[in-house]
Structures are given as C-alpha cells and as structure tokens.
Design a protein around this motif. Structure first.
Motif, short mmCIF file in Angstrom:
data_model
loop_
_atom_site.label_atom_id
_atom_site.label_comp_id
_atom_site.label_asym_id
_atom_site.label_seq_id
_atom_site.Cartn_x
_atom_site.Cartn_y
_atom_site.Cartn_z
N MET A 1 0.85 -1.17 0.00
CA MET A 1 0.00 0.00 0.00
C MET A 1 0.90 1.24 0.00
N GLU A 2 0.47 2.23 -0.69
CA GLU A 2 1.22 3.48 -0.76
C GLU A 2 1.21 4.19 0.59
N LYS A 3 2.31 4.82 0.90
CA LYS A 3 2.42 5.53 2.19
C LYS A 3 1.40 6.66 2.30
N GLN A 4 1.10 7.30 1.17
CA GLN A 4 0.10 8.37 1.20
C GLN A 4 -1.26 7.81 1.61
N ALA A 5 -1.58 6.61 1.13
CA ALA A 5 -2.86 5.99 1.47
C ALA A 5 -2.92 5.64 2.96
N LEU A 7 -1.31 7.17 5.40
CA LEU A 7 -1.51 8.43 6.12
C LEU A 7 -2.97 8.88 6.06
N THR A 8 -3.54 8.82 4.87
CA THR A 8 -4.93 9.24 4.69
C THR A 8 -5.87 8.38 5.52
N GLN A 9 -5.67 7.06 5.49
CA GLN A 9 -6.55 6.16 6.24
C GLN A 9 -6.43 6.38 7.75
N ALA A 18 4.96 14.32 7.52
CA ALA A 18 4.19 13.12 7.87
C ALA A 18 4.72 11.91 7.11
N GLN A 19 5.06 12.09 5.84
CA GLN A 19 5.61 10.99 5.06
C GLN A 19 6.95 10.52 5.63
N ALA A 20 7.79 11.45 6.04
CA ALA A 20 9.09 11.10 6.62
C ALA A 20 8.90 10.36 7.94
N GLN A 21 7.96 10.84 8.75
CA GLN A 21 7.71 10.18 10.03
C GLN A 21 7.17 8.77 9.80
N LEU A 22 6.23 8.62 8.88
CA LEU A 22 5.69 7.29 8.59
C LEU A 22 6.79 6.35 8.11
N GLU A 23 7.68 6.84 7.29
CA GLU A 23 8.80 6.03 6.80
C GLU A 23 9.66 5.55 7.98
N ARG A 24 9.93 6.43 8.93
CA ARG A 24 10.72 6.04 10.11
C ARG A 24 9.97 5.00 10.95
N VAL A 25 8.68 5.20 11.12
CA VAL A 25 7.87 4.27 11.90
C VAL A 25 7.84 2.90 11.22
N ILE A 26 7.64 2.88 9.92
CA ILE A 26 7.63 1.61 9.18
C ILE A 26 8.98 0.91 9.32
N ASN A 27 10.06 1.66 9.19
CA ASN A 27 11.40 1.07 9.32
C ASN A 27 11.65 0.54 10.73
#
Length: 96
Positions: A1-5, A7-9, A18-27
């Motif tokens: 799933m795309e990171k943007q999706a 975040l939106t969900q 927000a994208q950078a934070q999500l990337e860190r959380v996923i990692n």
C-alpha cells in the motif's frame, strides 16, 4: 500500500513531514508488511469507540489511543487492543 494511502486512512494529511515520520515508523516496525492491513483494520474497528491508531508525536512507532467514554466501552477497547497486541506482538520492537 502506498504511504500516502496509509496516512490518509489514519487521518493524517499527506505532508513531507508526515511521510518522513511514517517512513521512520515503518522502518522501526519489524515485519510491517505482514501487519499493515491488520493495523488499518484495527484502526477502523476502533473508530466506533472514538479511538484510533496514530503515529507517536515524539517516538518512531505507532500508538493506539483509547478515547472511549464510559468504563464498559474503555474495557471493550482495551480488550480489543490486548487481543490484537497478543496476536501481532512478534512484529514489534522497541523504538530507538
């Protein structure tokens, strides 16, 4: 799933921060690819209790906010979270 999706969900705007934070959380989440859909399903299940999955504001991990009202509903949410955590605990590690 795309990171943007994702975040939106989860109710976030799609911003560079927000994208950078999500990337860190996923990692920081071992086996994220195995729990991604389950995490979003948990988020959806929690909505009826006015609770949700969120990105921590000061650590690189997901957190679950129990904002249910009334002792019975709070207990129901805690039980839902507990069952989910037990099922998927092997996919999480402590944040750095």
């Amino acid at each position: 799933m795309e990171k943007q999706a994702i975040l939106t969900q989860l109710g976030y705007g799609v911003t560079p921060n927000a994208q950078a934070q999500l990337e860190r959380v996923i990692n920081n989440t071992v086996g994220f690819e195995h729990i991604e859909k389950h995490l979003l399903a948990l988020h959806d299940a929690l909505k009826v209790y006015h609770s949700f999955v969120a990105l921590s504001s000061n650590k690189d991990y997901f957190k679950i906010k129990n904002e249910a009202t009334g002792a019975d509903l709070i207990d129901e949410v805690n039980e839902l979270i507990s069952k989910w955590a037990t099922k998927f605990k092997n996919y999480f590690r402590k944040s750095s």
